[in-house]
Design a protein around this motif. Structure first.
Motif, PDB file in Angstrom:
ATOM      1  N   ASP A   7      36.234  90.449  36.069  1.00 35.80           N
ATOM      2  CA  ASP A   7      36.768  91.519  35.113  1.00 35.80           C
ATOM      3  C   ASP A   7      38.181  92.788  36.510  1.00 35.80           C
ATOM      4  O   ASP A   7      37.581  92.747  37.825  1.00 35.80           O
ATOM      5  N   GLU A   8      39.316  92.852  35.920  1.00 37.95           N
ATOM      6  CA  GLU A   8      39.896  94.062  36.671  1.00 37.95           C
ATOM      7  C   GLU A   8      39.524  95.154  36.952  1.00 37.95           C
ATOM      8  O   GLU A   8      40.154  95.564  38.444  1.00 37.95           O
ATOM      9  N   SER A   9      38.187  95.867  36.968  1.00 32.16           N
ATOM     10  CA  SER A   9      37.452  96.697  37.078  1.00 32.16           C
ATOM     11  C   SER A   9      36.610  96.830  38.220  1.00 32.16           C
ATOM     12  O   SER A   9      36.184  97.647  38.725  1.00 32.16           O
ATOM     13  N   GLN A  10      36.197  95.640  38.452  1.00 29.48           N
ATOM     14  CA  GLN A  10      35.339  94.494  39.779  1.00 29.48           C
ATOM     15  C   GLN A  10      34.093  94.995  39.091  1.00 29.48           C
ATOM     16  O   GLN A  10      33.468  95.278  40.130  1.00 29.48           O
ATOM     17  N   ILE A  11      34.054  95.532  37.530  1.00 26.57           N
ATOM     18  CA  ILE A  11      32.337  96.146  37.501  1.00 26.57           C
ATOM     19  C   ILE A  11      31.474  94.681  37.645  1.00 26.57           C
ATOM     20  O   ILE A  11      30.689  94.326  38.175  1.00 26.57           O
ATOM     21  N   TYR A  12      31.881  94.106  37.353  1.00 28.92           N
ATOM     22  CA  TYR A  12      31.487  92.018  37.132  1.00 28.92           C
ATOM     23  C   TYR A  12      31.503  91.450  38.031  1.00 28.92           C
ATOM     24  O   TYR A  12      32.596  90.742  38.610  1.00 28.92           O
ATOM     25  N   HIS A  13      30.708  91.419  39.156  1.00 28.21           N
ATOM     26  CA  HIS A  13      31.160  90.389  40.538  1.00 28.21           C
ATOM     27  C   HIS A  13      30.153  89.712  40.966  1.00 28.21           C
ATOM     28  O   HIS A  13      29.377  89.321  40.657  1.00 28.21           O
ATOM     29  N   GLN A  14      30.212  88.646  41.671  1.00 34.29           N
ATOM     30  CA  GLN A  14      29.430  88.028  42.359  1.00 34.29           C
ATOM     31  C   GLN A  14      28.806  88.780  44.095  1.00 34.29           C
ATOM     32  O   GLN A  14      29.343  89.629  43.817  1.00 34.29           O
ATOM     33  N   LEU A  15      27.366  88.292  44.226  1.00 35.07           N
ATOM     34  CA  LEU A  15      27.006  88.603  44.686  1.00 35.07           C
ATOM     35  C   LEU A  15      26.970  87.795  46.661  1.00 35.07           C
ATOM     36  O   LEU A  15      26.735  86.885  46.176  1.00 35.07           O
ATOM     37  N   PRO A  16      26.492  88.253  47.316  1.00 36.75           N
ATOM     38  CA  PRO A  16      25.610  86.941  48.159  1.00 36.75           C
ATOM     39  C   PRO A  16      25.547  86.017  48.306  1.00 36.75           C
ATOM     40  O   PRO A  16      24.268  86.545  47.921  1.00 36.75           O
ATOM     41  N   PRO A  17      25.391  84.985  48.692  1.00 34.59           N
ATOM     42  CA  PRO A  17      24.791  83.969  48.897  1.00 34.59           C
ATOM     43  C   PRO A  17      23.261  83.946  49.129  1.00 34.59           C
ATOM     44  O   PRO A  17      22.334  83.685  48.725  1.00 34.59           O
ATOM     45  N   THR A  18      22.949  84.570  49.577  1.00 34.55           N
ATOM     46  CA  THR A  18      21.931  85.432  50.597  1.00 34.55           C
ATOM     47  C   THR A  18      20.656  86.199  50.368  1.00 34.55           C
ATOM     48  O   THR A  18      19.504  86.328  49.656  1.00 34.55           O
ATOM     49  N   SER A  19      21.123  86.579  48.690  1.00 34.02           N
ATOM     50  CA  SER A  19      20.617  87.782  47.244  1.00 34.02           C
ATOM     51  C   SER A  19      19.802  86.958  47.219  1.00 34.02           C
ATOM     52  O   SER A  19      19.110  85.774  46.592  1.00 34.02           O
ATOM     53  N   VAL A  71      35.097  80.672  41.314  1.00 30.80           N
ATOM     54  CA  VAL A  71      33.708  81.827  41.223  1.00 30.80           C
ATOM     55  C   VAL A  71      32.755  81.996  42.484  1.00 30.80           C
ATOM     56  O   VAL A  71      31.616  82.228  42.425  1.00 30.80           O
ATOM     57  N   LEU A  72      32.314  80.387  42.771  1.00 32.05           N
ATOM     58  CA  LEU A  72      32.113  80.506  44.227  1.00 32.05           C
ATOM     59  C   LEU A  72      32.378  81.278  45.450  1.00 32.05           C
ATOM     60  O   LEU A  72      31.480  81.339  46.316  1.00 32.05           O
ATOM     61  N   ASP A  73      33.279  81.700  45.226  1.00 29.04           N
ATOM     62  CA  ASP A  73      33.777  83.050  45.926  1.00 29.04           C
ATOM     63  C   ASP A  73      32.857  84.778  46.161  1.00 29.04           C
ATOM     64  O   ASP A  73      32.359  84.801  44.968  1.00 29.04           O
ATOM     65  N   SER A  74      32.033  84.729  46.935  1.00 30.41           N
ATOM     66  CA  SER A  74      31.181  85.413  46.775  1.00 30.41           C
ATOM     67  C   SER A  74      31.536  86.661  46.997  1.00 30.41           C
ATOM     68  O   SER A  74      31.283  87.620  46.406  1.00 30.41           O
ATOM     69  N   ASN A  75      33.098  87.374  46.751  1.00 31.33           N
ATOM     70  CA  ASN A  75      33.403  88.245  46.743  1.00 31.33           C
ATOM     71  C   ASN A  75      34.103  88.521  44.839  1.00 31.33           C
ATOM     72  O   ASN A  75      35.172  89.114  44.415  1.00 31.33           O
ATOM     73  N   TYR A  76      34.084  87.118  44.104  1.00 36.28           N
ATOM     74  CA  TYR A  76      34.569  87.259  43.006  1.00 36.28           C
ATOM     75  C   TYR A  76      34.429  88.452  41.953  1.00 36.28           C
ATOM     76  O   TYR A  76      33.132  89.183  41.459  1.00 36.28           O
ATOM     77  N   CYS A  77      35.643  88.721  41.472  1.00 38.42           N
ATOM     78  CA  CYS A  77      35.566  89.817  40.365  1.00 38.42           C
ATOM     79  C   CYS A  77      35.589  89.459  39.376  1.00 38.42           C
ATOM     80  O   CYS A  77      36.690  88.440  38.724  1.00 38.42           O
TER      81      CYS A  77
END
Length: 688
Positions: free
Chosen positions: A338-350, A330-336
């Motif tokens: 769910d398969e639909s990629q609705i819920y995902h991580q945000l860039p750490p600068t957010s 989950v530390l990957d900024s591009n991690y999703c």
């Protein structure tokens, strides 16, 4: 009698079977058009009745459309409690009551409102409980003189003090009380809450946020940039894991709506659980050089959230769900998530506004995918909601007549029908003579115990029905118990008097009686023809005794300790009719249903459920006793077996659960975690 249009509609159903199949398969059947012949002949309400027959999961949607069309849109939208409006209509003699529901706390809203009204320093709060009564009374009397506000929280936790509160409210004299005085109360629905206060007060109810979006928003609204950047040295990791934690909290809360597929018991996880996990996350990140995932999982899963969890299978589920949220991935900024990629991580600068904007962009309705559940889970949830609503409506029905027939006539006819169909108790003496207690055959004892239990139930049914028929003729007094029983019969529900003497079951009365007849027939066939080659496990009153008896037979045959013997499992490929002889050791069982998955006969493993197929039959299973058996570590799913679909049970005096039976190792090509999140279980009896 049905109305004439509906009667001919049922007779005419076959004519338009293709059209109805399209409605059945539709994603929005409540909006689908009926065949032209019926589109104008049935009114909107009758169309809902039709929908209940073929797609009960969409009845609540159809009800919403019906209410919106006939009464207006505002009647189906959640109304926010505007404290300004409520306060404007109140007076010093009118209590203001918040009716609580699970997961809500209006205290923060009231404190904020008090600040706006410049009453923050004149608001006195007390949480009611043991020994708080005298303090609360003194506080209220002082506030009435000084013109302050009094806020009594959780009135339902102090039922013994409620008569005193009622007296205090009654004694409020409008001529002598300060005009600024206000009494605010919060309480869960409780029979002990004074009716007089309810009638005279202004009542408000606050619903908890529904959906992952609403829960995430509530979590993030209370945060700020200072908190997001407060984890010195690990700010990026903290932001990522914090989003993960808030999403985990929302997933746990929303899993409850799926009933037993989500959790066996709907736990009241609170914002307090989330806040303590946030503090610990920040503390452990700052204390350890490496991220201590093991510590984070243990404190969150076993202590903070797990401390509320009383069911072992629910704890297994919580820990497996947590594995997806507290993990290095989950530390990957591009991690999703769910398969639909609705819920995902945000860039750490957010920053905080970016997180709020992201949460507000999420869909209002959740898909079962984020929970690890199958799409069918939504159908289960919607059906349960429909049946709850219809049961509530049924309870509100007048008790005078039904479709032109007198209520007493209906009950009498039903009582006589059940009395004629339910078999008489099985004579015990001949059975004990034919199947005596034998050291080498424990099944004889199991059979005798089953007959004793069933006979007790059959006696209760026959005696109570005969008493009810006499009471209806005026030959005996109609007691409270018989009155309740007649009400249950009229509503097609199993009377409490019977269910107390019976096995756990969720079936309505008609199905319950049919099921009882089949169960007694199973026992009678055993008595007449000897031990069956395949045991119908759903037909046992107390299946745990049967399982112990099977292990006991093996232990005595090979002269080994029963404590060292356990079951191995083999799913048979033969159909029930092809198995004519019992195995040398162990036994064959049938009658189980799979919920949350299906048995793939071709691949001989657990497989994905088909759309709209909520339950499927499980093939015959061979229970193979084995000494000092090693449990496989892969290729299986440890599947719990329950008596009914509620799954939750209580520990009985025998030390067994009233619902959980035992665990079966089901072959699987997927890892256990996959089926755990799916909520897969084997069920002995369905609810129809």
């Amino acid at each position: 009698m049905y109305p004439i249009p509906l009667l001919s509609f049922a007779q005419n159903f076959q004519t338009y079977i293709k059209d109805y199949k399209q409605i059945f398969d539709s994603s929005e059947p409540e909006k689908a058009h009926l065949p032209q012949e019926w589109a104008n002949r049935l009114d909107d309400f009758q169309k809902i009745m039709f929908l209940k027959c073929i797609r009960p999961d969409k009845v609540t949607n159809a009800m919403q459309d019906f209410v919106s069309h006939n009464l207006g849109q505002k009647f189906i939208e959640p109304q926010t409690a505007d404290l300004h409006l409520v306060f404007r209509d109140s007076s010093a003699t009118t209590p203001l009551i918040f009716v609580l529901s699970v997961g809500t706390d209006p205290a923060a809203d009231l404190y904020k409102f008090a600040e706006e009204m410049k009453f923050a320093k004149r608001l006195n709060t007390i949480s009611l409980g043991q020994g708080q009564g005298p303090r609360a009374e003194a506080m209220m009397r002082a506030a009435m003189e000084k013109g302050q506000w009094v806020f009594f929280q959780n009135c339902h936790l102090s039922p013994s003090w409620m008569p005193t509160l009622e007296r205090l409210v009654e004694q409020v004299d409008p001529d002598h009380v300060h005009k600024d005085f206000r009494l605010w109360l919060t309480s869960m629905p409780s029979p002990q809450f004074p009716v007089m206060i309810l009638q005279n007060g202004s009542k408000m109810t606050v619903e908890p946020p529904r959906g992952i979006k609403a829960n995430l928003l509530r979590s993030y609204v209370t945060l700020n940039d200072d908190f997001l950047t407060s984890c010195t040295g690990k700010v990026d990791e903290f932001k990522h894991l914090l989003l993960s934690l808030c999403l985990f909290h929302a997933v746990l809360l929303e899993r409850r709506k799926f009933g037993p597929l989500g959790f066996n018991i709907p736990y009241e996880f609170t914002d307090g659980d989330l806040r303590i996990c946030m503090s610990q996350l920040r503390m452990f990140l700052m204390e350890y050089t490496e991220i201590a995932y093991k510590v984070l999982k243990y404190t969150a899963g076993e202590i903070n959230y797990g401390g509320r969890v009383t069911d072992d299978w629910d704890r297994r589920c919580v820990m497996n769900v947590l594995d997806d949220f507290y993990a290095p991935k989950v530390l990957d900024s591009n991690y999703c998530y769910d398969e639909s990629q609705i819920y995902h991580q945000l860039p750490p600068t957010s920053e905080h506004p970016a997180y709020l904007a992201y949460v507000r962009s999420l869909p209002i309705n959740d898909t079962p995918e984020i929970f690890g559940l199958h799409d069918n889970a939504n159908i289960t949830f919607a059906q349960n909601e429909t049946y709850r609503t219809l049961n509530d409506l049924l309870e509100l029905q007048p008790k005078t007549a039904t479709a032109g027939e007198n209520r007493d006539v209906v009950i009498e006819k039903l009582a006589k029908d059940v009395l004629s169909r339910v078999p008489k108790p099985i004579p015990l003496a001949p059975v004990m003579e034919k199947y005596p207690v034998l050291y080498e055959q424990s099944m004889n004892t199991v059979l005798t115990q089953e007959i004793i239990r069933y006979n007790k139930l059959l006696n209760v049914i026959h005696t109570s029905l005969q008493e009810l028929l006499k009471a209806m003729k005026g030959l005996v007094v109609l007691s409270q118990a018989l009155e309740e029983m007649s009400k249950s019969l009229f509503n097609n529900a199993v009377p409490v008097m019977w269910s107390k003497a019976a096995y756990p079951s969720l079936k309505p009365l008609a199905s319950w009686v049919t099921d009882l007849i089949q169960r007694v027939d199973f026992v009678q066939t055993w008595v007449d023809n000897g031990i069956p080659p395949i045991f119908w496990i759903s037909g046992f009153f107390f299946p745990q005794a049967f399982l112990t008896g099977t292990l006991q037979n093996y232990a005595r045959k090979f002269v080994v300790s029963i404590d060292t013997v356990s079951f191995g499992f083999q799913i048979m490929k033969q159909a029930v009719k092809d198995i004519t002889h019992a195995p040398t050791d162990g036994c064959y069982i049938r009658g189980l249903f799979v919920e949350g998955a299906r048995w793939d006969q071709a691949a001989h493993v657990l497989g994905e459920s088909r759309p709209k197929e909520l339950f499927t039959d499980m093939p015959v299973i061979w229970l193979q006793p084995e000494q000092n058996r090693q449990v496989p570590t892969s290729g299986i799913y440890m599947c719990p077996v329950y008596k009914t679909l509620t799954r939750a049970g209580t520990l009985s005096t025998t030390g067994h659960s009233t619902n959980f039976v035992f665990t079966i190792e089901v072959p699987s090509s997927k890892p256990q975690k996959y089926w755990i999140k799916r909520g897969v279980a084997l069920i002995c009896a369905l609810n129809y």
